[in-house]
Enzyme design. Structure first.
Site, PDB file in Angstrom:
ATOM      1  N   HIS A  16       4.272  11.122   1.662  1.00  0.00           N
ATOM      2  CA  HIS A  16       4.943   9.964   1.511  1.00  0.00           C
ATOM      3  C   HIS A  16       3.794   8.642   1.624  1.00  0.00           C
ATOM      4  CE1 HIS A  16       8.601   7.198   0.771  1.00  0.00           C
ATOM      5  NE2 HIS A  16       7.470   6.332   0.923  1.00  0.00           N
ATOM      6  N   GLU A  58      13.872   0.441   2.621  1.00  0.00           N
ATOM      7  CA  GLU A  58      13.475   1.093   3.994  1.00  0.00           C
ATOM      8  C   GLU A  58      13.895   0.078   5.176  1.00  0.00           C
ATOM      9  OE1 GLU A  58      12.613   4.001   3.883  1.00  0.00           O
ATOM     10  OE2 GLU A  58      11.540   4.464   2.017  1.00  0.00           O
ATOM     11  N   GLU A  92     -14.946   4.715  15.603  1.00  0.00           N
ATOM     12  CA  GLU A  92     -13.905   3.582  16.195  1.00  0.00           C
ATOM     13  C   GLU A  92     -12.543   3.971  16.133  1.00  0.00           C
ATOM     14  OE1 GLU A  92     -14.845  -0.193  16.050  1.00  0.00           O
ATOM     15  OE2 GLU A  92     -16.534   0.707  17.327  1.00  0.00           O
ATOM     16  N   HIS A 129       1.537   3.459   0.757  1.00  0.00           N
ATOM     17  CA  HIS A 129       1.195   4.542   0.361  1.00  0.00           C
ATOM     18  C   HIS A 129      -0.267   4.860   0.030  1.00  0.00           C
ATOM     19  CE1 HIS A 129       5.404   4.513  -1.921  1.00  0.00           C
ATOM     20  NE2 HIS A 129       5.522   4.587  -0.594  1.00  0.00           N
ATOM     21  N   HIS A 187       4.735  -0.746   5.508  1.00  0.00           N
ATOM     22  CA  HIS A 187       4.803   0.613   5.145  1.00  0.00           C
ATOM     23  C   HIS A 187       4.035   0.485   3.670  1.00  0.00           C
ATOM     24  CE1 HIS A 187       6.164   4.432   3.316  1.00  0.00           C
ATOM     25  NE2 HIS A 187       6.926   3.667   2.370  1.00  0.00           N
TER      26      HIS A 187
END
Ligand code: 13P
Ligand code: ZN
Length: 271
Positions: free
Chosen positions: A210, A116, A169, A141, A139
């Site tokens: 994803h 990525e 919040e 999941h 990144h």
């Protein structure tokens, strides 16, 4: 030269990946982090004239020439970073041609940076234009966020609004909202370009079915953004199917944003 295993940036990477693994967000090789480092801080630990090998990055990143990043390796498990950072992480510098990474440390087994990297470096370029202090792209999941993308419309305004409504919040932590991408093939330049386009407006980008991307000045700030979305998504998945007796109304979201003096996406509310 100091021992790199004592470098604060290395211990931040080890602690953060271990924490994310324990939260259940980063199964197998899921997730990746890139962290831009100051040349002067890296020079305390590494001879910057010594390039171990070069690796093509597959796109051009002219604004990042000479910039140094510590990046998780492709196919590597967050679970293993803490015990063997030199195999699971690498320190790379973007070469003068803008298309090559110079490996300065790590990927000891012959590995390379995350698949990525396009989304990471293109997001760094986008965020640095908005905030010259941006350093981290993350990144992961996270389970409830991912679950929510199965049952919620994938639209920036609607997704942000639902998340903001979940806990008071949220609008304070990300008044700029959340960008949302539909399902796409991952690990290529196309999703990198789409992610970076969203990063022009947001520090958070959800990838439908994803995961999520976050960007920030520090590891804590970036992790905190994602952690707050995930908490709200957990609440959503707990309550979405139940009758709703109370919710935070849009004029109350305005009141919170104004009480904290925030510039927020007013157009994401239905006023
Ligand atoms: P990498 O192992 O290449 O970092 O990929 C993991 C991932 O989460 C893909 O989106
Ligand atoms: Zn992923």
């Amino acid at each position: 030269m100091k021992d790199i295993f004592t470098a604060p940036f290395l211990s931040e990477m080890r602690k953060t990946t271990a924490n994310m693994y324990r939260l259940g967000w980063d199964e197998r090789n899921g997730g990746n982090i890139s962290y831009m480092l100051e040349e002067s801080e890296v020079a305390e630990y590494l001879d910057l004239t010594r390039v171990i090998r070069t690796i093509p990055i597959g796109f051009s990143a002219p604004e990042l020439i000479g910039k140094i990043f510590i990046v998780t390796g492709t196919g590597k498990y967050f679970k293993n970073v803490e015990s063997d950072p030199e195999t699971n992480l690498g320190i790379i510098r973007i070469a003068d041609d803008a298309c090559t990474a110079e490996l300065l440390w790590g990927y000891r087994d012959g590995g390379k940076f995350t698949s990525e990297l396009p989304a990471h470096l293109m997001s760094h370029m986008a965020r640095l234009k908005k905030d010259p202090e941006n350093r981290v792209v993350m990144h992961t999941h996270p389970t409830a966020t991912l679950a929510m993308t199965h049952v919620h419309e994938l639209d920036d305004k609607k997704f942000t609004h639902t998340i903001w409504e979940m806990c008071t919040e949220c609008i304070v932590v990300f008044p700029d909202g959340i960008g949302v991408l539909p399902w796409m093939v991952c690990g290529n330049n196309e999703i990198g370009i789409a992610t970076a386009e969203k990063m022009n407006d947001y520090r958070l980008v959800v990838w439908g079915l994803h995961g999520i991307y976050g960007a920030g000045k520090t590891m804590d700030e970036t992790f905190g953004l994602i952690e707050t979305v995930e908490k709200a998504a957990q609440l959503y998945m707990m309550i979405a199917h139940l009758p709703h007796k109370n919710t935070i109304l849009d004029h109350e979201l305005v009141a919170v944003a104004e009480a904290f003096g925030l510039t927020y996406r007013k157009d994401f509310l239905n006023l």
